[in-house]
Design an enzyme around this catalytic site. Structure first.
Site, PDB file in Angstrom:
ATOM      1  N   HIS A   1      11.175  64.535  84.222  1.00 18.89           N
ATOM      2  CA  HIS A   1       9.794  64.396  83.747  1.00 18.89           C
ATOM      3  C   HIS A   1       9.515  65.513  82.753  1.00 18.89           C
ATOM      4  CE1 HIS A   1       8.232  61.992  87.477  1.00 18.89           C
ATOM      5  NE2 HIS A   1       9.449  61.610  87.095  1.00 18.89           N
TER       6      HIS A   1
ATOM      7  N   GLU B   1       7.233  67.744  82.441  1.00 18.29           N
ATOM      8  CA  GLU B   1       6.892  69.038  83.024  1.00 18.29           C
ATOM      9  C   GLU B   1       8.127  69.725  83.596  1.00 18.29           C
ATOM     10  OE1 GLU B   1       3.317  66.255  83.571  1.00 18.29           O
ATOM     11  OE2 GLU B   1       5.498  66.110  83.754  1.00 18.29           O
TER      12      GLU B   1
ATOM     13  N   CYS C   1       2.492  64.433  88.206  1.00 21.24           N
ATOM     14  CA  CYS C   1       2.743  63.710  89.443  1.00 21.24           C
ATOM     15  C   CYS C   1       3.094  64.722  90.545  1.00 21.24           C
ATOM     16  CB  CYS C   1       3.875  62.703  89.239  1.00 21.24           C
ATOM     17  SG  CYS C   1       5.508  63.482  89.087  1.00 21.24           S
TER      18      CYS C   1
END
Length: 160
Positions: free
Chosen positions: A57, A59, A87
């Site tokens: 992801h 991040e 998330c």
């Protein structure tokens, strides 16, 4: 939701631009930057499909790059700025990295409208495990604590 212009606004725009460019390059619509002392030290875009890595992801990619850039697994003094609400995986990574704060633009409902429904994962951890669709259970081997005993016996361990 805060809509006033803040010092984070430019970093949010950068994360959104990263995400938009990543879509054009065949990646997912997520971008993130790590800021320390007013400067971007690392960026990340969603690389799940190009790398076949479900943990890639934006991040997490940015956190990995920032840790390499500063030479530490701790990102104390840093801000994680994301194009979308992180998330649970990304929030956990931010907690483990010890960033000072997280700022995001779009939220989980915006992501769901685009086909990225993380709400299920946000909700999952609030429910008892026996109701999860993924069975998760402990099975004792009699040696369950051996790795922790080995860890605690090391005088040279790096606590985290």
């Amino acid at each position: 939701m805060t809509t006033s212009v803040s010092p984070d606004h430019a970093w949010l725009r950068e994360s959104i631009d990263l995400a938009t460019r990543n879509v054009a390059a065949g990646g997912g619509p997520f971008g993130a930057v790590i800021v320390r002392a007013g400067a971007v030290i690392a960026t990340g875009t969603n690389q799940v499909t190009p790398t076949l890595d479900p943990t890639a992801h934006a991040e997490v990619v940015a956190i990995r790059a920032a840790c390499q850039a500063v030479g530490d697994f701790r990102l104390t003094g840093c801000v994680l700025v994301s194009s979308c609400e992180p998330c649970p995986l990304c929030l956990s990574a931010a907690l483990w990295a010890r960033v000072d704060r997280v700022v995001y633009a779009a939220d989980r409902h915006d992501a769901a409208a685009a086909g990225f429904d993380d709400r299920e994962f946000h909700d999952l951890f609030g429910r008892p495990r026996d109701t999860w669709s993924l069975p998760v259970r402990q099975v004792s081997t009699g040696e369950d604590h051996a790795p922790f005993t080995a860890w605690l016996s090391r005088a040279d361990r790096v606590d985290y």
